[in-house]
Scaffold this motif. Structure first.
Motif, PDB file in Angstrom:
ATOM      1  N   VAL A  62       6.364  -8.211  12.802  1.00 42.63           N
ATOM      2  CA  VAL A  62       5.053  -8.593  12.270  1.00 42.63           C
ATOM      3  C   VAL A  62       5.051  -8.426  10.739  1.00 42.63           C
ATOM      4  O   VAL A  62       4.558  -9.297  10.021  1.00 42.63           O
ATOM      5  N   PHE A  63       5.626  -7.342  10.247  1.00 34.95           N
ATOM      6  CA  PHE A  63       5.756  -7.166   8.790  1.00 34.95           C
ATOM      7  C   PHE A  63       6.532  -8.348   8.193  1.00 34.95           C
ATOM      8  O   PHE A  63       6.151  -8.881   7.157  1.00 34.95           O
ATOM      9  N   GLU A  64       7.629  -8.744   8.861  1.00 41.38           N
ATOM     10  CA  GLU A  64       8.432  -9.878   8.385  1.00 41.38           C
ATOM     11  C   GLU A  64       7.610 -11.159   8.330  1.00 41.38           C
ATOM     12  O   GLU A  64       7.703 -11.919   7.362  1.00 41.38           O
ATOM     13  N   ILE A  65       6.816 -11.399   9.378  1.00 39.16           N
ATOM     14  CA  ILE A  65       5.963 -12.593   9.420  1.00 39.16           C
ATOM     15  C   ILE A  65       5.035 -12.607   8.205  1.00 39.16           C
ATOM     16  O   ILE A  65       4.783 -13.658   7.617  1.00 39.16           O
ATOM     17  N   MET A  66       4.562 -11.419   7.816  1.00 42.51           N
ATOM     18  CA  MET A  66       3.664 -11.306   6.657  1.00 42.51           C
ATOM     19  C   MET A  66       4.417 -11.379   5.325  1.00 42.51           C
ATOM     20  O   MET A  66       3.801 -11.443   4.272  1.00 42.51           O
ATOM     21  N   GLY A  67       5.743 -11.301   5.399  1.00 38.22           N
ATOM     22  CA  GLY A  67       6.530 -11.267   4.167  1.00 38.22           C
ATOM     23  C   GLY A  67       6.442  -9.928   3.466  1.00 38.22           C
ATOM     24  O   GLY A  67       6.567  -9.833   2.245  1.00 38.22           O
ATOM     25  N   LYS A  68       6.187  -8.874   4.256  1.00 38.42           N
ATOM     26  CA  LYS A  68       6.050  -7.527   3.683  1.00 38.42           C
ATOM     27  C   LYS A  68       7.138  -6.610   4.228  1.00 38.42           C
ATOM     28  O   LYS A  68       7.661  -6.827   5.319  1.00 38.42           O
ATOM     29  N   ARG A  69       7.435  -5.568   3.478  1.00 35.46           N
ATOM     30  CA  ARG A  69       8.394  -4.550   3.896  1.00 35.46           C
ATOM     31  C   ARG A  69       7.727  -3.664   4.944  1.00 35.46           C
ATOM     32  O   ARG A  69       6.561  -3.289   4.799  1.00 35.46           O
ATOM     33  N   ALA A  70       8.474  -3.339   6.003  1.00 32.44           N
ATOM     34  CA  ALA A  70       7.945  -2.443   7.037  1.00 32.44           C
ATOM     35  C   ALA A  70       7.846  -1.043   6.456  1.00 32.44           C
ATOM     36  O   ALA A  70       8.861  -0.454   6.072  1.00 32.44           O
ATOM     37  N   GLN A  71       6.637  -0.542   6.356  1.00 31.37           N
ATOM     38  CA  GLN A  71       6.448   0.819   5.868  1.00 31.37           C
ATOM     39  C   GLN A  71       5.197   1.420   6.489  1.00 31.37           C
ATOM     40  O   GLN A  71       4.246   0.711   6.808  1.00 31.37           O
ATOM     41  N   GLY A  72       5.257   2.719   6.689  1.00 29.35           N
ATOM     42  CA  GLY A  72       4.127   3.411   7.275  1.00 29.35           C
ATOM     43  C   GLY A  72       3.233   4.013   6.221  1.00 29.35           C
ATOM     44  O   GLY A  72       3.588   4.103   5.044  1.00 29.35           O
ATOM     45  N   LYS A  73       2.056   4.388   6.686  1.00 25.56           N
ATOM     46  CA  LYS A  73       1.064   5.058   5.848  1.00 25.56           C
ATOM     47  C   LYS A  73       0.530   6.188   6.719  1.00 25.56           C
ATOM     48  O   LYS A  73       0.173   5.953   7.874  1.00 25.56           O
ATOM     49  N   THR A  74       0.480   7.395   6.201  1.00 22.70           N
ATOM     50  CA  THR A  74       0.079   8.551   7.009  1.00 22.70           C
ATOM     51  C   THR A  74      -1.175   8.243   7.818  1.00 22.70           C
ATOM     52  O   THR A  74      -2.179   7.774   7.289  1.00 22.70           O
ATOM     53  N   CYS A  75      -1.055   8.485   9.115  1.00 25.79           N
ATOM     54  CA  CYS A  75      -2.149   8.250  10.055  1.00 25.79           C
ATOM     55  C   CYS A  75      -2.690   9.608  10.495  1.00 25.79           C
ATOM     56  O   CYS A  75      -2.079  10.284  11.321  1.00 25.79           O
TER      57      CYS A  75
END
Length: 168
Positions: A62-75
């Motif tokens: 899904v990140f790839e589809i968006m053209g973004k790097r897969a990265q997390g954000k503290t949840c």
């Protein structure tokens, strides 16, 4: 002036949140499996661990589809849910109620994931990202099935055993 935030920004932000959460869950599941008393619950945690690996891969797509790097954000939500699960493991270790407590913790995780994936799927659809919506829906279906399986396990044995004085 700050840039106007859009649904796509919100989608990306929430995607980072669940990506972080899934990776955190992946680390927590082996510990939950070790703590579980019944073989059925150990097997359920094993299965969920394998599924979570696939879910992380889908999120990366899904990140790839968006053209973004897969990265997390503290949840913070998943941090709290996992922390509560760890408290149950400590406070109920060796007791008949441990498996029921572990199942309740696992279901709290599932319900959080179901909420997130349901929202992300709707937003992906709204944003015209049908491939992303399909990937998110696959995970949503898995999470719902896991939640149902945990309910069956609780109803078939763990809750009744929790009322007794003997561990499995």
């Amino acid at each position: 002036m700050a840039k106007e935030k859009t649904l796509e920004d919100l989608f990306h932000d929430t995607l980072k949140d669940i990506y972080y959460a899934e990776r955190k869950i992946l680390k927590a599941l082996p510990k939950m499996k070790r703590a579980a008393q019944s073989d059925e619950l150990k097997a359920a945690f094993d299965k969920h661990h394998q599924e979570t690996q696939g879910q992380i891969e889908r999120l990366q797509q899904v990140f790839e589809i968006m053209g973004k790097r897969a990265q997390g954000k503290t949840c913070d939500a998943i941090e709290g849910i996992i922390s509560e699960g760890e408290e149950i493991m400590d406070e109920f270790k060796g007791t008949a109620a441990l498996d029921a407590g572990l199942i309740s913790s696992a279901q709290a995780v599932e319900h959080y994931e179901i909420t997130r994936y349901g929202t992300l799927k709707r937003w992906a659809t709204e944003l015209g990202m049908t491939d992303a919506a399909d990937l998110l829906d696959q995970t949503l279906q898995e999470e719902s099935k896991t939640d149902g399986d945990l309910t069956k396990l609780a109803d078939s044995s763990a809750n009744a055993r929790a009322k007794s004085k003997k561990a499995a």
